[in-house]
Design an enzyme around this catalytic site. Structure first.
Site, PDB file in Angstrom:
ATOM      1  N   LYS A  75      17.227  48.346  59.884  1.00 47.67           N
ATOM      2  CA  LYS A  75      15.878  47.961  60.305  1.00 47.67           C
ATOM      3  C   LYS A  75      15.763  48.300  61.790  1.00 47.67           C
ATOM      4  O   LYS A  75      16.719  48.078  62.551  1.00 47.67           O
ATOM      5  CB  LYS A  75      15.689  46.457  60.061  1.00 47.67           C
ATOM      6  N   SER A 150       8.464  41.349  57.180  1.00 44.08           N
ATOM      7  CA  SER A 150       8.410  42.486  58.069  1.00 44.08           C
ATOM      8  C   SER A 150       9.435  43.572  57.740  1.00 44.08           C
ATOM      9  O   SER A 150       9.303  44.696  58.228  1.00 44.08           O
ATOM     10  CB  SER A 150       8.628  42.024  59.512  1.00 44.08           C
ATOM     11  N   SER A 174      11.050  37.402  56.063  1.00 43.65           N
ATOM     12  CA  SER A 174      10.999  38.869  56.139  1.00 43.65           C
ATOM     13  C   SER A 174      12.098  39.642  55.426  1.00 43.65           C
ATOM     14  O   SER A 174      12.011  40.858  55.331  1.00 43.65           O
ATOM     15  CB  SER A 174      10.962  39.316  57.591  1.00 43.65           C
TER      16      SER A 174
HETATM   17  N1  GLN Z   1       5.510  36.751  57.993  1.00 43.26           N
HETATM   18  C1  GLN Z   1       6.115  35.868  58.935  1.00 43.26           C
HETATM   19  C2  GLN Z   1       5.547  36.145  60.311  1.00 43.26           C
HETATM   20  O1  GLN Z   1       4.729  36.968  60.415  1.00 43.26           O
HETATM   21  C3  GLN Z   1       7.596  36.029  58.930  1.00 43.26           C
HETATM   22  C4  GLN Z   1       8.059  37.269  59.577  1.00 43.26           C
HETATM   23  C5  GLN Z   1       9.557  37.382  59.657  1.00 43.26           C
HETATM   24  O2  GLN Z   1      10.285  36.722  58.923  1.00 43.26           O
HETATM   25  N2  GLN Z   1      10.011  38.186  60.594  1.00 43.26           N
HETATM   26  O3  GLN Z   1       5.908  35.579  61.266  1.00 43.26           O
END
Ligand code: GLN
Length: 483
Positions: A75, A150, A174
């Site tokens: 990632k 994400s 995410s």
């Molecule tokens: N969707 C959540 C956010 O936008 C979690 C994102 C994540 O786990 N990095 O914060």
């Protein structure tokens, strides 16, 4: 070769069925053929082939590890020396990190081959991979839908077999949410198990890196390399790392599974609910006992998270000021202009929204009303998990309220987008580990089952996931066009 799991490929490499160079070239060709998914931000063919060559030498001289020669992808939140690390943002579009993240270093030491850096929501803020400066990632099961976020690039790449496995990070879901929406296996470890050194910070008390793979066994292999104490991370926990593959075959007879009623109420798509019921019935056949439980504070997770995560991000992202590294605006007239235009031009809309929310929640006069209160709720949520996990071995539930939604569908409605993490966020607030495993399909789109365990019970979660994957085939399906 791409239809095989990590462990199968690892055994092939050891048996010299094909070389790591051949395997790596094969995956590089696939990445090239399937650019429509936009899952990679950077592909590193030269580095990959050089690493593959070195891996073949290790395989020949008997100093190899299970990951030696395996093509993986990172990632783009993990710093990689010599390869641009963007974090999905214009702010870091040209950032060349001066060091490797500990996780990257560990894969290098194991002899893994890095194919490239995977697309993601900007600074890991999002649930659909649509906030990336480098464009949306498409879900390989239906390219008009999102892969989740994400870690959407990671999930799409593993699902479409454009990497054998990938890293992800999970602050509020995410790893698990995109794993569910793309039909792969994802594990968010206990907070503190995997080093955060060199993993660009979003919300430091919640962020945790983990594996995204085809199967639970593959996740065990990746986690074995990723986990462990790191003196460079002050929140890294110094405990022995168990052998994650050793317990995979343990019987589940007598396993106590808790189903919180709060996870199965209003808001959960009825077809997803039916799919999960079938998965839980499978566990019953394996000898598990199902127990209904209640976790009354779960409903407070989203509001608490959307105070705590933005508060931490507003502090973490203050370092991007156009002075030290990252994007700098053209011809600033003075220092204030440099700061405001560099940040104004370098960050996208969602990141700015979070910084504003977080700064507000931390400001004098509002701190007690928002931030302090959210921290108290966080404690109550942790207590709910503690109480539940004192009576059951594992908690099960949905990962997402429905299957993958359409690209563009929720972009104008941040609240609807935030609600897509309703089943994942509480786990990060408590810091416990959780997995998403493929559990079936609704109208051709994958559904994930979530397994949540006690602190540092990753070995048990992997065992519970692996046993299910021994009697089901959901993790072996490949999206049409990628077979
Ligand atoms: N969707 C959540 C956010 O936008 C979690 C994102 C994540 O786990 N990095 O914060």
């Amino acid at each position: 070769m791409h239809t095989k799991t990590l462990i199968e490929i690892s055994l092939d490499l050891q048996a010299k069925t094909y070389s790591s160079v051949e395997l790596t070239q094969f995956f590089l060709n696939r990445i090239d053929q399937h650019q429509q998914l936009n899952s990679y931000i950077t592909v590193t063919p030269e580095l990959a082939l050089a690493q593959a060559k070195a891996a073949d030498q290790r395989l020949a001289n008997g100093t190899s590890d299970l990951l030696t020669g395996i093509p993986i992808a990172q990632k783009d939140i993990f710093c990689t020396q010599g390869v641009i690390t963007t974090c999905g943002s214009k702010m870091l579009a040209n950032f060349n990190a001066p060091y490797n993240a500990t996780v990257v270093e560990k894969f290098n030491q194991a002899g893994a081959v890095m194919l490239g850096k995977l697309n993601m929501d900007e600074f890991a803020m999002g649930s659909s991979n649509e906030t990336s400066y480098f464009g949306s990632v498409k879900n390989p099961w239906n390219i008009n839908t999102v892969p989740g976020g994400s870690s959407g690039g990671s999930a799409a790449a593993v699902s479409a077999r454009l990497a054998v496995c990938a890293t992800g990070t999970d602050t509020g879901g995410s790893i698990r949410q995109p794993a569910a929406l793309c039909g792969i296996t994802g594990l968010k470890p206990t907070y503190g198990l995997v080093s955060r050194y060199g993993m660009i910070a979003y919300a430091s008390s919640l962020d945790q890196g983990g594996p995204m793979t085809r199967s639970a066994e593959d996740a065990a292999i990746m986690l074995q390399t990723m986990a462990g104490f790191d003196e460079k991370d002050s929140t890294s926990v110094n405990i022995p790392v168990p052998d994650y593959r050793a317990g995979l075959n343990k019987s589940l007879v007598g396993l106590k599974i808790g189903l919180p009623k709060e996870f199965f109420g209003e808001g959960l798509d009825e077809n997803v609910a039916a799919t999960l019921a079938a998965a839980i019935a499978e566990y019953r056949k394996l000898g598990a006992e199902i127990i209904d439980i209640s976790m009354p504070n779960l409903k407070l997770a989203i509001p608490a998270y959307y105070v705590i995560a933005p508060a931490e991000c507003s502090a973490n992202l203050s370092r991007f000021d156009g002075v030290r590294y990252g994007y700098r605006c053209d011809n600033p007239v003075d220092l204030t202009d440099l700061y405001t235009r560099s940040r104004g031009e370098g960050f996208g809309k969602e990141v700015k929204r979070r910084i504003l929310m977080g700064t507000y929640a931390l400001s004098t006069g509002y701190y007690d009303a928002y931030y302090l209160k959210a921290q108290k709720i966080r404690r109550l949520i942790s207590e709910d998990f503690k109480a539940a996990l004192a009576t059951v071995d594992v908690i099960m539930g949905p990962v997402t309220p429905g299957t993958a939604f359409g690209i563009g569908e929720k972009m104008d409605d941040p609240i609807a987008m935030y609600l897509s993490d309703i089943y994942t966020i509480a786990i990060n607030l408590a810091g416990v580990p959780a997995m998403s495993i493929p559990a079936g399909f609704v109208a051709g789109m994958p559904v994930g089952l979530q397994l949540i365990g006690d602190y540092f019970s990753e070995d048990r979660l992997l065992n519970i996931a692996h046993q299910y994957q021994q009697v089901t085939d959901w993790h072996n399906f490949i999206p049409t066009g990628f077979e």
